[in-house]
Enzyme design. Sequence first.
Site, short mmCIF file in Angstrom:
data_model
loop_
_atom_site.label_atom_id
_atom_site.label_comp_id
_atom_site.label_asym_id
_atom_site.label_seq_id
_atom_site.Cartn_x
_atom_site.Cartn_y
_atom_site.Cartn_z
N ASP A 27 -68.73 -17.43 -20.27
CA ASP A 27 -69.03 -18.55 -21.46
C ASP A 27 -68.82 -19.76 -22.51
O ASP A 27 -69.59 -20.86 -23.27
CB ASP A 27 -69.41 -17.96 -22.51
CG ASP A 27 -68.59 -16.72 -24.11
OD1 ASP A 27 -67.52 -17.11 -23.86
OD2 ASP A 27 -68.80 -16.54 -24.71
N SER A 28 -67.58 -20.12 -21.32
CA SER A 28 -66.86 -21.09 -21.23
C SER A 28 -67.42 -22.12 -21.14
O SER A 28 -67.29 -23.80 -21.42
CB SER A 28 -65.29 -21.76 -20.96
OG SER A 28 -65.35 -21.09 -19.39
N ASP A 50 -68.78 -13.27 -18.28
CA ASP A 50 -69.61 -12.57 -19.74
C ASP A 50 -71.14 -13.09 -19.39
O ASP A 50 -71.50 -13.66 -19.90
CB ASP A 50 -69.21 -14.16 -21.05
CG ASP A 50 -67.16 -14.69 -20.77
OD1 ASP A 50 -66.38 -13.53 -20.58
OD2 ASP A 50 -66.91 -14.90 -21.11
N LYS A 107 -68.17 -9.34 -18.60
CA LYS A 107 -66.79 -9.02 -19.79
C LYS A 107 -67.90 -9.35 -21.52
O LYS A 107 -68.34 -10.91 -21.35
CB LYS A 107 -66.23 -10.43 -19.63
CG LYS A 107 -65.03 -10.55 -21.05
CD LYS A 107 -64.27 -11.62 -20.17
CE LYS A 107 -64.30 -13.33 -20.14
NZ LYS A 107 -64.24 -13.32 -22.00
N GLU A 156 -66.83 -9.34 -25.39
CA GLU A 156 -65.76 -9.32 -26.75
C GLU A 156 -65.67 -8.39 -27.82
O GLU A 156 -67.13 -8.35 -28.47
CB GLU A 156 -65.44 -11.34 -27.16
CG GLU A 156 -65.19 -12.48 -26.22
CD GLU A 156 -65.39 -13.66 -26.78
OE1 GLU A 156 -65.43 -13.99 -27.97
OE2 GLU A 156 -65.59 -14.25 -26.12
N GLU A 200 -56.27 -12.73 -24.44
CA GLU A 200 -55.80 -14.27 -24.87
C GLU A 200 -55.17 -14.08 -26.45
O GLU A 200 -55.03 -13.90 -27.67
CB GLU A 200 -57.51 -15.46 -24.92
CG GLU A 200 -57.38 -16.15 -25.35
CD GLU A 200 -58.74 -16.69 -25.36
OE1 GLU A 200 -58.21 -18.44 -25.24
OE2 GLU A 200 -59.71 -16.75 -25.05
#
EC number: 2.1.2.11
Length: 269
Positions: free
Chosen positions: A43-44, A82, A110, A112, A179
């Site tokens: 999602d970057s 993501d 993925k 978070e 991270e």
Amino acid sequence: MISLSDLRKFKAEGRKFSCLTCYDASMAKAMELAEIDTILIGDSLGMAIQGRDSTLPVTVEDMAYHTAAVRRGNQHALIMTDLPFMSYATLNDALQNAKTVMQAGAQMIKIEGGAWLSETVQVLTRNGVPVCVHLGLTPQSVHVFGGYKLQARTREAADQLIADCTAVVEAGAAVLLLECVPAQLGQEIAELFPNTPVIGIGAGNATDGQVLVVQDMLGLTFGRVARFVRNFMKEQSGETAILDAFKAFHAAVQDQSFPAKEHTFQVEL
């Protein structure tokens, strides 16, 4: 095509594996030629592709679109996608949105978070969706953290992160991504879970894999560059410079020359 079983085999053999973000078919093809092991449709893309200030506005439809493009361009790498901000707030949302990106070509999703994701991880895994859990600095929670900062700076915070990792692994998490944590902690976690591949970004060179945002490693970051970034493009020249940069990254991950000490956070825990 690389699979989750391959990542587990790489870890067992001590072979480090490479991972880059990617959002389009042409870059995906170059990564295939460079034999990059894993691709993250992150999602970057909200910042790197859409020009936004954070990842928060990215949608599931965005992720599916870019996942499909990458899959068409690359038949070698394991593709991980993501689930964006608030797209897995309920179990039903998690299942439906995982279905969308898996049908677009992802082999793994993925998400978070920490221990509170255990039920989500368990339900997704039981429904045939391999899950990578992203811990440490989690960009979707940037406003909670008060910015992009090193996480788990103390022994107490490190132990809490280890507890979160333990909870999600016990729930079925297939891969962990750490991270912006001290290198010592990255090594501790990689060693603690012998059957779970651990990918790092700013987590030292003892993790099983390394990931960078492709724009960062190609020198296309304008403004402040994170400590854990190395510009592999500036070492190349000629018409194959991008491909050569990808190959150099892959080789540097495998021989553990990247990340070097200057790319890591050395904190005594």
